[in-house]
Design a protein around this motif. Structure first.
Motif, PDB file in Angstrom:
ATOM      1  N   ASP A  50      10.870  47.651 -22.426  1.00  0.00           N
ATOM      2  CA  ASP A  50      11.423  47.603 -21.064  1.00  0.00           C
ATOM      3  C   ASP A  50      10.894  48.759 -20.216  1.00  0.00           C
ATOM      4  N   TRP A  58      14.656  42.315 -15.046  1.00  0.00           N
ATOM      5  CA  TRP A  58      15.804  41.610 -14.482  1.00  0.00           C
ATOM      6  C   TRP A  58      15.376  40.482 -13.535  1.00  0.00           C
ATOM      7  N   ASP A 111      18.957  50.362 -13.806  1.00  0.00           N
ATOM      8  CA  ASP A 111      19.391  48.978 -14.013  1.00  0.00           C
ATOM      9  C   ASP A 111      19.749  48.307 -12.688  1.00  0.00           C
ATOM     10  N   LYS A 158      18.100  45.082 -10.460  1.00  0.00           N
ATOM     11  CA  LYS A 158      18.826  43.927  -9.927  1.00  0.00           C
ATOM     12  C   LYS A 158      18.596  43.779  -8.422  1.00  0.00           C
TER      13      LYS A 158
END
Length: 462
Positions: A82, A338, A399, A403
């Motif tokens: 990631d 994402w 994170d 998004k």
């Protein structure tokens, strides 16, 4: 390019499960999936094409939450997980959709990529728990009503409304005294939101509407509420040694407990936030430096310590400033995992469209951040807390930034001229469930043959 295969776990590993609970899906269809059937699986790769020998590549251990795993790099080579480099013998947490690039040395081009895919749980594995709770046991002892945005204090584990306890906390801090539990008067050492009890709170209100408070009362409570991330309390009520001075006996939670930085030093009643990234502590302060991500309400210390002029050291864990930055200051060179609900086929299509337009990923994101700033986008389906308050100057964690990029690239795709799509992509039919489709996560053929960058026409997300 490496390919791997799983082996049986060692004899001292966790209890194995005959069902496949996860897979490593290679980006190259010529290679087969690596199936994970035990709670701890050793993945090996061939030393050479003609050799029958195997070398350990990684160990994947299933976590207790059953939806994530711990990736342990068993080789000296770097592995990209990631977009984070995992060196030899280091570990990283992987979740469904995580991208793993073994043998990473530079930009990762030409290397075989794997997607970690968690399989749907078997019906026999699912358990339903019914809880019967008297409404009298779900009331805040401050306002005597059913909890609203419930928080739990420790070590006594009593529960209160967020707004009620926030006001209690504020008054205690004004007195520079220990924070006592309003119910049992024990010294509070920790307070945090209780998401499990919040669900029970909602069920109670649905079952008995007479317990519900008016909108005006809720608005007042929300205006008082200040607890978004777990708070750690300093306390002066500790057993002191007769031979040690009082100022040396106080617990040192963070760098500013021991040393003054930027004109500030913690006092015995200072409340601390625990960083979600590194686990370190920082004082909870109402200054101009944000300490909590607006998208997820979690605390991150990188921006705060950078503003205080505190460098990273061994004594106290501190995140790098890059973990918590304003949206406008971020540089994006790779597609976050994402994007498009982790559908790698849609991600590849978006990347090719950007290339056909003669633009870069960063240019597209910057353009759509400006549109978001100008209130040109409908934020109804932005999967973040306080979505309507987010601006280009908002600090977000990695994170939540991923998004936000996913949200922006969704709007980029649905408003983009069709001529930039390849013939194969433009001829696909829209999936009925659009971006909310769950089949795309476990059915590669469906994910590839249907367009999922569209609004749902069926289901609850319409």
């Amino acid at each position: 390019m490496e390919r791997g295969e799983s082996s049986t776990p060692p004899s001292n590993s966790s209890v194995s499960n005959d069902n496949v609970w996860a897979k490593l899906v290679p980006s190259d269809s010529r290679y087969s999936d690596i199936e994970l059937t035990s709670n701890e699986t050793l993945v090996c790769s061939e030393i050479s094409i003609s050799s029958s020998g195997k070398s350990e590549w990684c160990r994947i251990t299933r976590n207790m939450d059953l939806v994530s795993a711990t990736f342990h790099n068993r080789r000296g080579n770097k592995v990209l997980v990631d977009e984070i480099v995992v060196r030899g013998d280091d570990t990283a947490v992987i979740r469904c959709g995580s991208e793993i690039i073994p043998g990473f040395s530079g930009d990762g081009e030409g290397l075989l990529r794997y997607r970690f895919k968690v399989m749907p749980a078997q019906e026999s594995d699912k358990k339903q728990l019914n809880i019967v709770l008297d409404a009298e046991h779900a009331k805040c002892s401050i306002c005597l009503n059913v909890w609203h945005d419930v928080v739990t204090v420790a070590p006594c584990l009593h529960n209160f409304c967020n707004g009620c306890f926030s006001e209690w906390l504020r008054r205690s801090q004004e007195k520079r005294a220990d924070v006592l539990c309003p119910q049992c008067r024990s010294v509070v050492q920790f307070v945090g939101r209780n998401h499990f009890l919040h669900g029970i709170e909602e069920d109670l209100l649905q079952a008995d509407d007479s317990l519900r408070r008016s909108a005006e009362e809720i608005a007042v409570l929300d205006s008082y509420a200040s607890i978004r991330s777990p708070l750690v309390m300093s306390t002066s009520r500790r057993k002191r040694s007769r031979s040690v001075p009082d100022n040396e006996n106080r617990e040192v939670a963070c760098r500013q407990c021991a040393t003054e930085f930027a004109g500030y030093k913690c006092n015995p009643s200072t409340v601390h936030l625990q960083c979600h990234g590194c686990g370190g502590m920082m004082p909870s302060r109402t200054n101009n430096v944000p300490q909590q991500c607006l998208g997820c309400d979690r605390a991150f210390c990188g921006a705060y310590w950078h503003a205080q002029g505190v460098a990273r050291g061994d004594a106290y864990p501190i995140c790098s400033p890059e973990t918590f930055q304003p949206i406008a200051e971020r540089i994006t060179t790779r597609m976050p995992f994402w994007v498009h609900e982790k559908n790698r086929h849609e991600q590849d299509i978006t990347e090719s469209c950007i290339q056909r337009m003669g633009s870069s990923l960063q240019d597209v994101i910057s353009e759509w951040v400006t549109k978001m700033e100008n209130q040109e986008l409908d934020r109804t389906f932005m999967q973040l807390n306080h979505a309507e308050l987010i601006t280009a100057r908002t600090h977000t964690c990695n994170d939540c930034y991923g998004k936000i990029v996913s949200f922006l690239l969704y709007w980029f795709r649905i408003t983009m001229p069709m001529r930039f799509l390849s013939p194969e992509a433009s001829q696909r039919e829209d999936c009925w469930y659009g971006y909310a489709c769950r089949t795309q996560h476990h059915n590669e053929e469906h994910a590839r043959k249907r367009n999922h960058v569209c609004r749902p026409t069926r289901g609850t997300h319409r």
